[in-house]
Design a protein around this motif. Sequence first.
Motif, PDB file in Angstrom:
ATOM      1  N   LEU A 161       4.557   9.000   9.274  1.00 19.33           N
ATOM      2  CA  LEU A 161       5.214   9.099   7.747  1.00 19.33           C
ATOM      3  C   LEU A 161       6.224  11.166   8.291  1.00 19.33           C
ATOM      4  O   LEU A 161       5.872  11.799   8.251  1.00 19.33           O
TER       5      LEU A 161
ATOM      6  N   ILE B 152      -5.683   3.965   3.390  1.00 16.05           N
ATOM      7  CA  ILE B 152      -5.012   5.014   4.250  1.00 16.05           C
ATOM      8  C   ILE B 152      -5.524   5.723   4.064  1.00 16.05           C
ATOM      9  O   ILE B 152      -6.009   7.311   3.358  1.00 16.05           O
TER      10      ILE B 152
ATOM     11  N   PRO C 240       7.353   6.581   5.388  1.00 13.98           N
ATOM     12  CA  PRO C 240       6.642   5.831   5.900  1.00 13.98           C
ATOM     13  C   PRO C 240       8.179   5.007   7.027  1.00 13.98           C
ATOM     14  O   PRO C 240       9.096   4.841   6.279  1.00 13.98           O
TER      15      PRO C 240
ATOM     16  N   CYS D 152       0.847   4.964  10.892  1.00 21.18           N
ATOM     17  CA  CYS D 152       3.004   4.595  10.711  1.00 21.18           C
ATOM     18  C   CYS D 152       2.685   6.101  10.736  1.00 21.18           C
ATOM     19  O   CYS D 152       2.363   7.242  10.808  1.00 21.18           O
TER      20      CYS D 152
ATOM     21  N   GLU E  66      -4.158   9.245   5.698  1.00 21.59           N
ATOM     22  CA  GLU E  66      -3.215  10.507   6.441  1.00 21.59           C
ATOM     23  C   GLU E  66      -3.599  11.803   7.511  1.00 21.59           C
ATOM     24  O   GLU E  66      -5.298  12.505   6.814  1.00 21.59           O
TER      25      GLU E  66
ATOM     26  N   LEU F 270      -3.659   2.512   8.099  1.00 19.96           N
ATOM     27  CA  LEU F 270      -3.555   2.542   7.655  1.00 19.96           C
ATOM     28  C   LEU F 270      -4.893   0.992   8.056  1.00 19.96           C
ATOM     29  O   LEU F 270      -4.744  -0.223   9.030  1.00 19.96           O
TER      30      LEU F 270
ATOM     31  N   HIS G 254       0.887  -1.178   0.335  1.00 21.01           N
ATOM     32  CA  HIS G 254      -0.085   0.376   0.323  1.00 21.01           C
ATOM     33  C   HIS G 254       0.979   1.773  -0.119  1.00 21.01           C
ATOM     34  O   HIS G 254       1.358   1.414   0.603  1.00 21.01           O
ATOM     35  N   THR G 255       0.405   1.482  -0.992  1.00 18.73           N
ATOM     36  CA  THR G 255       1.614   3.260  -0.678  1.00 18.73           C
ATOM     37  C   THR G 255       0.751   4.634  -0.019  1.00 18.73           C
ATOM     38  O   THR G 255      -0.311   4.920  -0.607  1.00 18.73           O
ATOM     39  N   VAL G 256       1.289   4.824   0.475  1.00 19.53           N
ATOM     40  CA  VAL G 256       0.686   6.309   1.607  1.00 19.53           C
ATOM     41  C   VAL G 256       0.890   7.227   0.096  1.00 19.53           C
ATOM     42  O   VAL G 256       1.525   7.931  -0.365  1.00 19.53           O
TER      43      VAL G 256
ATOM     44  N   ALA H 104      -0.638   8.087   9.328  1.00 20.28           N
ATOM     45  CA  ALA H 104      -1.652   7.912   8.638  1.00 20.28           C
ATOM     46  C   ALA H 104      -1.947   6.384   9.412  1.00 20.28           C
ATOM     47  O   ALA H 104      -1.353   5.180   9.999  1.00 20.28           O
TER      48      ALA H 104
END
Length: 308
Positions: free
Chosen positions: A37, A52, A22, A35, A54, A46, A13-15, A44
Amino acid sequence: MTTRAPAYLIGSHTVPTAGAGPYALAAGPDGAVWCTLVHAGRIARLAPDGRIDEFPLDSPDCGPSLITAGPDGALWFTRNRDHRIGRITTDGRTRSYALPGAEPGPYGIAAGPDGALWYTALNTHSIGRLTPDGEVTEYPLPGTGTFPSFLVTAPDGALWCTLNQAHAVARITVTGDVRLCPLPTDGAAPVGLAAGPDGSLWFAEIGAGRIGRLDPSGPDGAVTEYPLPDAQCRPHAVAVAPDGACWFTAWATGRIGRVTKDGRVTEVALADPGCEPHGLAFAADGTLYVAQESGDITRWDVTAATEG
């Protein structure tokens, strides 16, 4: 003995924010994984379904670093660049607490057994205690330049931290009593730290390319070190699986790995060797999550490793 680890990628999974970085992970009380950043000043979330979200903090340059689930149902994290402790609720409301002193550099954080949040201060060589209402107490560590890094609450009721530049692990009670456990390898430079279900402590020796295990019940804290296949791999963070094995990130080689108590080391190469994996954490269902500073959070099924 070194073999290929039976761990399987089940999601990547790409933020949303490019270049966000991350960095550290923690399982939240809401079933999500949270998470930091570090480059974007954001947190973030997930969700289990892969979504996701933010949450921007009040300063994009605050440097959110390590994160932990708190005793109050919120997530707490260190803000290393603006020297504060942050708090975020599971619905995204944030606040922060200023720390005393000139640029203490908070980094490691853990929920203590006394209902407070405890943190390491890289620059002032101390351990701090923060109550949920904002009261701060600091305890100096022996010596100077010790660089206290990761922090964890152990089953023995004390807190333990790695002293990166003292090449030691330290134990601190909730009343501030400190005991040092020097490591046997020169230049070990321990960083990541996690407690095992058997009361042991696992840590990453970023300087020596080893994973260490400390048994607090042994004489003077017996330490076992496990050399990794590449001594220059720079192991950073560790997490202990339900079966008692230790998983680690190796940011210099773009790998994750597993070490058992009897010394079996297995590794998995990530898709991008330059992804710089840092934090990792187990979710409630046993899935392993890995934060890759290049921008992704990956999920791994390690069931086969547990069974094997």
